[in-house]
Design a protein around this motif. Structure first.
Motif, PDB file in Angstrom:
ATOM      1  N   GLN A   1      16.172 -19.383  47.459  1.00  0.00           N
ATOM      2  CA  GLN A   1      15.197 -19.367  46.355  1.00  0.00           C
ATOM      3  C   GLN A   1      14.558 -17.988  46.248  1.00  0.00           C
ATOM      4  N   PHE A   2      14.230 -17.409  47.400  1.00  0.00           N
ATOM      5  CA  PHE A   2      13.592 -16.092  47.448  1.00  0.00           C
ATOM      6  C   PHE A   2      14.524 -15.024  46.874  1.00  0.00           C
ATOM      7  N   GLU A   3      15.788 -15.058  47.288  1.00  0.00           N
ATOM      8  CA  GLU A   3      16.753 -14.073  46.792  1.00  0.00           C
ATOM      9  C   GLU A   3      16.987 -14.237  45.294  1.00  0.00           C
ATOM     10  N   LYS A   4      17.019 -15.483  44.811  1.00  0.00           N
ATOM     11  CA  LYS A   4      17.176 -15.733  43.376  1.00  0.00           C
ATOM     12  C   LYS A   4      15.949 -15.219  42.621  1.00  0.00           C
ATOM     13  N   ALA A   5      14.765 -15.462  43.177  1.00  0.00           N
ATOM     14  CA  ALA A   5      13.534 -14.990  42.539  1.00  0.00           C
ATOM     15  C   ALA A   5      13.506 -13.466  42.486  1.00  0.00           C
ATOM     16  N   ALA A   6      13.988 -12.813  43.545  1.00  0.00           N
ATOM     17  CA  ALA A   6      14.032 -11.351  43.564  1.00  0.00           C
ATOM     18  C   ALA A   6      14.943 -10.843  42.446  1.00  0.00           C
ATOM     19  N   ALA A   7      16.077 -11.501  42.258  1.00  0.00           N
ATOM     20  CA  ALA A   7      16.993 -11.111  41.175  1.00  0.00           C
ATOM     21  C   ALA A   7      16.346 -11.408  39.819  1.00  0.00           C
ATOM     22  N   ASP A   8      15.720 -12.584  39.695  1.00  0.00           N
ATOM     23  CA  ASP A   8      15.074 -12.966  38.438  1.00  0.00           C
ATOM     24  C   ASP A   8      13.925 -12.035  38.080  1.00  0.00           C
ATOM     25  N   SER A   9      13.270 -11.464  39.087  1.00  0.00           N
ATOM     26  CA  SER A   9      12.105 -10.611  38.826  1.00  0.00           C
ATOM     27  C   SER A   9      12.485  -9.357  38.050  1.00  0.00           C
ATOM     28  N   LYS A  10      13.751  -9.008  38.066  1.00  0.00           N
ATOM     29  CA  LYS A  10      14.220  -7.825  37.338  1.00  0.00           C
ATOM     30  C   LYS A  10      14.463  -8.129  35.855  1.00  0.00           C
ATOM     31  N   ASN A  11      14.433  -9.414  35.478  1.00  0.00           N
ATOM     32  CA  ASN A  11      14.724  -9.822  34.101  1.00  0.00           C
ATOM     33  C   ASN A  11      13.625 -10.704  33.518  1.00  0.00           C
ATOM     34  N   LEU A  12      12.383 -10.383  33.807  1.00  0.00           N
ATOM     35  CA  LEU A  12      11.273 -11.178  33.289  1.00  0.00           C
ATOM     36  C   LEU A  12      11.124 -10.944  31.787  1.00  0.00           C
ATOM     37  N   PRO A  13      10.601 -11.948  31.063  1.00  0.00           N
ATOM     38  CA  PRO A  13      10.444 -11.795  29.616  1.00  0.00           C
ATOM     39  C   PRO A  13       9.480 -10.672  29.223  1.00  0.00           C
ATOM     40  N   ALA A  14       8.502 -10.392  30.066  1.00  0.00           N
ATOM     41  CA  ALA A  14       7.546  -9.312  29.798  1.00  0.00           C
ATOM     42  C   ALA A  14       7.237  -8.602  31.108  1.00  0.00           C
ATOM     43  N   LYS A  15       6.966  -7.295  31.009  1.00  0.00           N
ATOM     44  CA  LYS A  15       6.636  -6.535  32.225  1.00  0.00           C
ATOM     45  C   LYS A  15       5.243  -6.950  32.698  1.00  0.00           C
ATOM     46  N   PRO A  16       5.129  -7.358  33.960  1.00  0.00           N
ATOM     47  CA  PRO A  16       3.818  -7.751  34.488  1.00  0.00           C
ATOM     48  C   PRO A  16       2.865  -6.545  34.560  1.00  0.00           C
ATOM     49  N   ASP A  17       1.567  -6.826  34.608  1.00  0.00           N
ATOM     50  CA  ASP A  17       0.599  -5.741  34.755  1.00  0.00           C
ATOM     51  C   ASP A  17       0.702  -5.164  36.165  1.00  0.00           C
ATOM     52  N   ASN A  18       0.066  -4.024  36.369  1.00  0.00           N
ATOM     53  CA  ASN A  18       0.181  -3.316  37.653  1.00  0.00           C
ATOM     54  C   ASN A  18      -0.289  -4.161  38.830  1.00  0.00           C
ATOM     55  N   GLU A  19      -1.359  -4.916  38.649  1.00  0.00           N
ATOM     56  CA  GLU A  19      -1.881  -5.744  39.740  1.00  0.00           C
ATOM     57  C   GLU A  19      -0.846  -6.796  40.157  1.00  0.00           C
ATOM     58  N   THR A  20      -0.188  -7.394  39.168  1.00  0.00           N
ATOM     59  CA  THR A  20       0.839  -8.399  39.460  1.00  0.00           C
ATOM     60  C   THR A  20       2.051  -7.752  40.103  1.00  0.00           C
ATOM     61  N   LEU A  21       2.418  -6.560  39.633  1.00  0.00           N
ATOM     62  CA  LEU A  21       3.538  -5.839  40.250  1.00  0.00           C
ATOM     63  C   LEU A  21       3.247  -5.544  41.718  1.00  0.00           C
TER      64      LEU A  21
END
Length: 88
Positions: free
Chosen positions: A6-26
């Motif tokens: 799940q963690f590895e899938k989430a890491a891959a998914d994090s590169k294709n989010l619908p919107a770029k998160p704000d700096n605090e979230t990053l």
């Protein structure tokens, strides 16, 4: 699905989010990822006083010192799911 998968899938998914998160979230994503993969911060703080990004990353990771790798992975997966717009 196992937590590591799940963690590895989430890491891959994090590169294709619908919107770029704000700096605090990053920073939160970064620190949870590092804690989940490496554990407690294991490097020196950046010595360059103008390395603002490096310092922010170091401080974010350092702020969750003591959190288990498993807890960090779970929080990371939940955060990525939330950012994708999927209820975790």
């Amino acid at each position: 699905m196992e937590l590591k998968e799940q963690f590895e899938k989430a890491a891959a998914d994090s590169k294709n989010l619908p919107a770029k998160p704000d700096n605090e979230t990053l920073l939160q994503l970064y620190s949870l990822y590092k804690q989940g993969t490496e554990g407690d911060v294991n490097t020196e703080a950046p010595s360059n006083p103008f390395d603002f990004v490096g310092k922010a990353k170091y401080e974010a990771w350092s702020s969750i010192k003591g959190k288990t790798k498993e807890a960090a992975m779970e929080e990371y997966v939940a955060l990525v799911e939330k950012l994708k717009g999927v209820n975790a």
